[in-house]
Design a protein around this motif. Structure first.
Motif, short mmCIF file in Angstrom:
data_model
loop_
_atom_site.label_atom_id
_atom_site.label_comp_id
_atom_site.label_asym_id
_atom_site.label_seq_id
_atom_site.Cartn_x
_atom_site.Cartn_y
_atom_site.Cartn_z
N THR A 1 16.93 -19.04 11.53
CA THR A 1 15.95 -19.91 11.93
C THR A 1 14.73 -19.12 12.30
O THR A 1 14.94 -17.81 12.25
CB THR A 1 16.34 -21.01 12.93
N THR B 1 17.46 -23.56 8.83
CA THR B 1 17.06 -24.61 9.94
C THR B 1 15.91 -24.39 10.42
O THR B 1 15.77 -24.26 11.78
CB THR B 1 18.32 -24.62 10.82
N PHE C 1 16.20 -26.25 14.14
CA PHE C 1 17.07 -25.65 14.76
C PHE C 1 16.76 -25.87 16.72
O PHE C 1 15.41 -25.46 16.71
CB PHE C 1 17.35 -23.93 14.78
#
Ligand SMILES: *Cc1c(COP(=O)(O)O)cnc(C)c1O
Length: 359
Positions: free
Chosen positions: A185, A164, A168
């Motif tokens: 992330t 992500t 994120f």
């Protein structure tokens, strides 16, 4: 005009003065109680932001460190890599370089990952891990994480690894609710920190798998992270300055409100989308799968992108991106992540208009 170049590229992005100031806090020892207080102090907010009761680990590396580490910690049999852009395609290559059996579920760049295809692949029983990029930064495609996670949850033997990096904190990615085993992330995208820090969570299933693998290495060993976490520490000396920056950024995020932050990203993304439509440009990503943190615009008017970017930089001290990998020149990308405001996006769009008029 700004005293520095304002980055509207999809990472690294603009970093606030407050963050820089926080990062210049005096150094502390990484085995000291001061560090434990710093690390332990930010855990509750990190867990809330990740939507998890699991610890949130901090890795002194860029996101790729943890992406490679995930392969080493999670793949025993064979990994299925969902590929549809520069970052997701690269993960297959990385898995193979780690000596793992790996196969691509390959799509054209710009297409989303289809849940039914993922389901069909996993139903073969060949795979015990999956890599998935939520927001493919190179194409501006945001996959439907809820639908894909629902498929992944059906397979008890499969460890899901989700990147992500560029979504994120721009959109919700609730780890426990989605049942994702490894979610990772990086600091330099929507978190609006300088590069050098990666953040990730590991589920019980993820730890159980890691324990069975003898060749996890050391630097990215999930079990080492878990052991050190119990003492509010990291396996090796971390980027303490960036962790000070992270603490400051968490203050900002929770002062604004996490929901409000998501809404702001959606709204700013909408402003860019209106500009794209209003100028007769097209989106690279299909409707329904367009990223909320950046916009990948098809260069359907065949503009001289290097010249456009030069005008923007020289006259306005701003930078956008001229396309990534094999779609460089065919697309350009505008980020709306991090601390951007309605004002700062409008200023960019006006500067783009000015630059377009001078092409
Ligand atoms: C930026 C990015 C990465 C790579 O991050 P590094 O910090 O360069 O390792 C990986 N995945 C996605 C989706 C990204 O946007």
């Amino acid at each position: 005009m700004s005293d520095h170049i304002h980055l509207y590229i999809p990472g690294p992005i603009e970093v606030s003065q407050k963050t820089y100031q926080a990062m210049s806090s005096p150094m502390i020892g990484h085995r000291s109680s001061d560090f434990q207080a710093l690390y332990g102090g930010i855990q509750p907010r990190l867990q809330e932001l990740f939507g998890t009761t699991q610890p949130v680990f901090l890795s002194t590396s860029s996101a790729w460190g943890v992406m490679e580490g995930s392969i080493r910690n999670a793949v025993a049999k064979k990994v299925l890599c969902c590929c549809a852009g520069a970052f997701s395609d690269k993960w297959l290559d990385v898995a193979q370089r780690c000596g793992k059996q790996a196969e691509a579920l390959q799509y054209e760049w710009g297409e989303p990952i289809r849940p039914e295809d993922l389901d069909a692949k996993l139903a073969t029983g060949e795979f015990d891990a999956v890599t998935l990029v939520h927001n493919e930064t190179s194409t501006g495609v945001m996959n439907d994480l809820a639908e894909l996670a629902a498929v992944l949850r059906k397979y008890d033997d499969v460890v899901s690894i989700v990147d992500t990096v560029s979504s994120f904190s721009a959109v919700p990615t609730p780890v426990d609710e989605l049942g994702i085993d490894v979610l990772l992330t990086g600091s330099q995208k929507a978190l609006a920190l300088p590069p050098g820090l990666a953040l990730f969570t590991v589920s019980e299933k993820g730890f159980e798998r890691a324990k069975t693998l003898p060749d996890r290495g050391y630097y990215f060993d999930f079990i080492e992270f878990q052991k050190n976490q119990e003492k509010d520490m990291t396996p090796s000396t971390p980027c303490i300055s960036l962790i000070y920056g992270l603490r400051s950024k968490l203050e900002d995020i929770f002062a604004e409100g996490v929901e409000k932050r998501y809404q702001r990203h959606e709204k700013l993304n909408g402003l860019v989308h209106d500009w794209v439509r209003g100028h007769g440009f097209e989106f690279f990503a299909p409707e329904g799968y367009r990223s909320k943190s950046l916009t990948c615009v098809r260069n359907n008017k065949e503009l001289d992108l290097p010249q456009l970017i030069k005008l923007l930089k020289t006259n306005h001290s701003m930078v956008i991106d001229g396309g990534y990998g094999k779609i460089k020149g065919q697309t350009f990308r505008i980020s709306n992540m991090g601390d951007e405001t309605e004002e700062s996006i409008k200023v960019l769009l006006a500067a783009l208009d000015d630059s377009l008029s001078k092409l």
